[in-house]
Design a protein around this motif. Structure first.
Motif, mmCIF file in Angstrom:
data_model
loop_
_atom_site.group_PDB
_atom_site.id
_atom_site.type_symbol
_atom_site.label_atom_id
_atom_site.label_comp_id
_atom_site.label_asym_id
_atom_site.label_seq_id
_atom_site.Cartn_x
_atom_site.Cartn_y
_atom_site.Cartn_z
ATOM 1 N N ALA A 28 0.832 -1.207 0.000
ATOM 2 C CA ALA A 28 0.000 0.000 0.000
ATOM 3 C C ALA A 28 0.865 1.255 0.000
ATOM 4 N N ALA A 29 1.984 1.219 0.722
ATOM 5 C CA ALA A 29 2.892 2.376 0.754
ATOM 6 C C ALA A 29 3.460 2.643 -0.630
ATOM 7 N N VAL A 30 3.843 1.592 -1.340
ATOM 8 C CA VAL A 30 4.356 1.759 -2.710
ATOM 9 C C VAL A 30 3.266 2.376 -3.591
ATOM 10 N N GLN A 31 2.047 1.895 -3.455
ATOM 11 C CA GLN A 31 0.946 2.440 -4.244
ATOM 12 C C GLN A 31 0.685 3.909 -3.894
ATOM 13 N N ALA A 32 0.760 4.237 -2.615
ATOM 14 C CA ALA A 32 0.550 5.622 -2.178
ATOM 15 C C ALA A 32 1.681 6.529 -2.672
ATOM 16 N N TYR A 34 3.511 6.068 -5.275
ATOM 17 C CA TYR A 34 3.286 6.201 -6.715
ATOM 18 C C TYR A 34 2.223 7.275 -6.978
ATOM 19 N N GLN A 35 1.117 7.187 -6.245
ATOM 20 C CA GLN A 35 0.030 8.148 -6.431
ATOM 21 C C GLN A 35 0.495 9.572 -6.132
ATOM 22 N N MET A 36 1.277 9.733 -5.076
ATOM 23 C CA MET A 36 1.779 11.059 -4.724
ATOM 24 C C MET A 36 2.709 11.587 -5.820
ATOM 25 N N ASP A 37 3.508 10.710 -6.384
ATOM 26 C CA ASP A 37 4.475 11.076 -7.409
ATOM 27 C C ASP A 37 3.778 11.446 -8.722
ATOM 28 N N ILE A 38 2.885 10.584 -9.175
ATOM 29 C CA ILE A 38 2.214 10.781 -10.459
ATOM 30 C C ILE A 38 1.095 11.814 -10.362
ATOM 31 N N GLY A 39 0.262 11.677 -9.335
ATOM 32 C CA GLY A 39 -0.903 12.544 -9.214
ATOM 33 C C GLY A 39 -0.642 13.853 -8.505
ATOM 34 N N ARG A 40 0.575 13.976 -7.989
ATOM 35 C CA ARG A 40 0.949 15.188 -7.241
ATOM 36 C C ARG A 40 -0.031 15.482 -6.122
ATOM 37 N N THR A 41 -0.488 14.400 -5.462
ATOM 38 C CA THR A 41 -1.388 14.579 -4.333
ATOM 39 C C THR A 41 -0.560 14.790 -3.069
ATOM 40 N N SER A 42 -1.141 15.472 -2.117
ATOM 41 C CA SER A 42 -0.428 15.790 -0.881
ATOM 42 C C SER A 42 -0.287 14.548 -0.003
ATOM 43 N N GLU A 44 -0.970 14.322 3.206
ATOM 44 C CA GLU A 44 -2.153 14.177 4.052
ATOM 45 C C GLU A 44 -3.330 13.569 3.292
ATOM 46 N N HIS A 45 -3.579 14.055 2.092
ATOM 47 C CA HIS A 45 -4.682 13.542 1.279
ATOM 48 C C HIS A 45 -4.469 12.062 0.957
ATOM 49 N N THR A 46 -3.262 11.721 0.582
ATOM 50 C CA THR A 46 -2.947 10.345 0.220
ATOM 51 C C THR A 46 -3.101 9.419 1.426
ATOM 52 N N LEU A 47 -2.566 9.817 2.572
ATOM 53 C CA LEU A 47 -2.693 8.989 3.777
ATOM 54 C C LEU A 47 -4.159 8.771 4.126
ATOM 55 N N PHE A 50 -5.903 6.399 1.466
ATOM 56 C CA PHE A 50 -5.525 4.994 1.581
ATOM 57 C C PHE A 50 -6.018 4.383 2.880
ATOM 58 N N MET A 51 -5.867 5.083 3.981
ATOM 59 C CA MET A 51 -6.249 4.507 5.269
ATOM 60 C C MET A 51 -7.767 4.388 5.413
ATOM 61 N N SER A 52 -8.496 5.243 4.748
ATOM 62 C CA SER A 52 -9.957 5.215 4.854
ATOM 63 C C SER A 52 -10.617 4.308 3.828
ATOM 64 N N PHE A 53 -10.072 4.268 2.616
ATOM 65 C CA PHE A 53 -10.794 3.630 1.528
ATOM 66 C C PHE A 53 -10.174 2.355 0.969
ATOM 67 N N TYR A 54 -8.874 2.161 1.098
ATOM 68 C CA TYR A 54 -8.245 1.029 0.428
ATOM 69 C C TYR A 54 -7.900 -0.134 1.339
ATOM 70 N N MET A 55 -7.312 0.108 2.454
ATOM 71 C CA MET A 55 -6.797 -0.973 3.293
ATOM 72 C C MET A 55 -7.921 -1.816 3.870
ATOM 73 N N GLY A 56 -7.890 -3.122 3.546
ATOM 74 C CA GLY A 56 -8.888 -4.044 4.060
ATOM 75 C C GLY A 56 -10.250 -3.909 3.399
ATOM 76 N N GLN A 57 -10.312 -3.285 2.239
ATOM 77 C CA GLN A 57 -11.573 -3.058 1.548
ATOM 78 C C GLN A 57 -11.583 -3.774 0.203
ATOM 79 N N GLU A 58 -12.764 -3.933 -0.362
ATOM 80 C CA GLU A 58 -12.884 -4.438 -1.719
ATOM 81 C C GLU A 58 -13.302 -3.273 -2.599
ATOM 82 N N ILE A 59 -12.515 -3.036 -3.646
ATOM 83 C CA ILE A 59 -12.782 -1.925 -4.551
ATOM 84 C C ILE A 59 -12.713 -2.450 -5.975
#
Length: 168
Positions: A28-32, A34-42, A44-47, A50-59
């Motif tokens: 998940a850290a690698v994915q985050a 990557y997202q910060m690098d490519i999407g230029r997301t902050s 705080e937003h990325t954390l 990921f912590m709210s929507f991705y970890m332990g979820q089905e998407i």
């Protein structure tokens, strides 16, 4: 990344083992990163995302394994905080003419996360960190990238953790 109930990675009470949660946190850290690098997301937003929507979820049909959220946060924040030290170390271990800014974004995220751990997680053996991140590289790449990850991380580990590689 599906996780079935009959998986050998689970213990008797169906809770993922701590090591598996840490592995999921690294992925998940690698994915985050990557997202910060490519999407230029902050950070705080990325954390939060990921912590709210991705970890332990089905998407969208993909089940994300339960992850050690504090370890995920440690790696992502650590790379962000120490990137000015991490990137030159990676640059020095890559082929000349291929600085970290020129390599694939996913590969860059893998190397940054692993280098942070090699520098700041002395309680985890270098060989364990390297193996974990080579496995992550294998999840994303089928060509030579896992070998590149292994070579770069081995070089950095030998520079930063000589004591682990000298025979006693």
């Amino acid at each position: 990344m599906s996780n079935s109930k009959s998986s050998p990675d689970k213990n008797a009470n169906n809770a993922p083992k701590k090591a598996n949660q840490r592995g999921a946190a690294r992925l998940a850290a690698v994915q985050a990163l990557y997202q910060m690098d490519i999407g230029r997301t902050s950070l705080e937003h990325t954390l939060t995302q990921f912590m709210s929507f991705y970890m332990g979820q089905e998407i969208e049909g993909d089940e994300y394994l339960p992850a050690d959220k504090s370890y995920f946060k440690l790696v992502v924040e650590g790379v962000s905080k120490h990137q000015l030290k991490i990137d030159p170390m990676i640059d020095a271990s890559l082929l000349e003419g291929w600085p970290v800014t020129r390599i694939d974004s996913t590969l860059r995220a893998i190397l940054r996360g692993a280098t942070f751990e090699l520098l700041h997680k002395r309680d985890i053996p270098a060989k364990v960190i390297i193996t974990e991140y080579v496995d992550i590289a294998r999840a994303f790449f089928e060509s030579d990238e896992p070998k590149v990850v292994n070579g770069v991380l081995n070089n950095i580990a030998h520079q930063t953790r000589q004591d682990e590689f000298t025979s006693k």
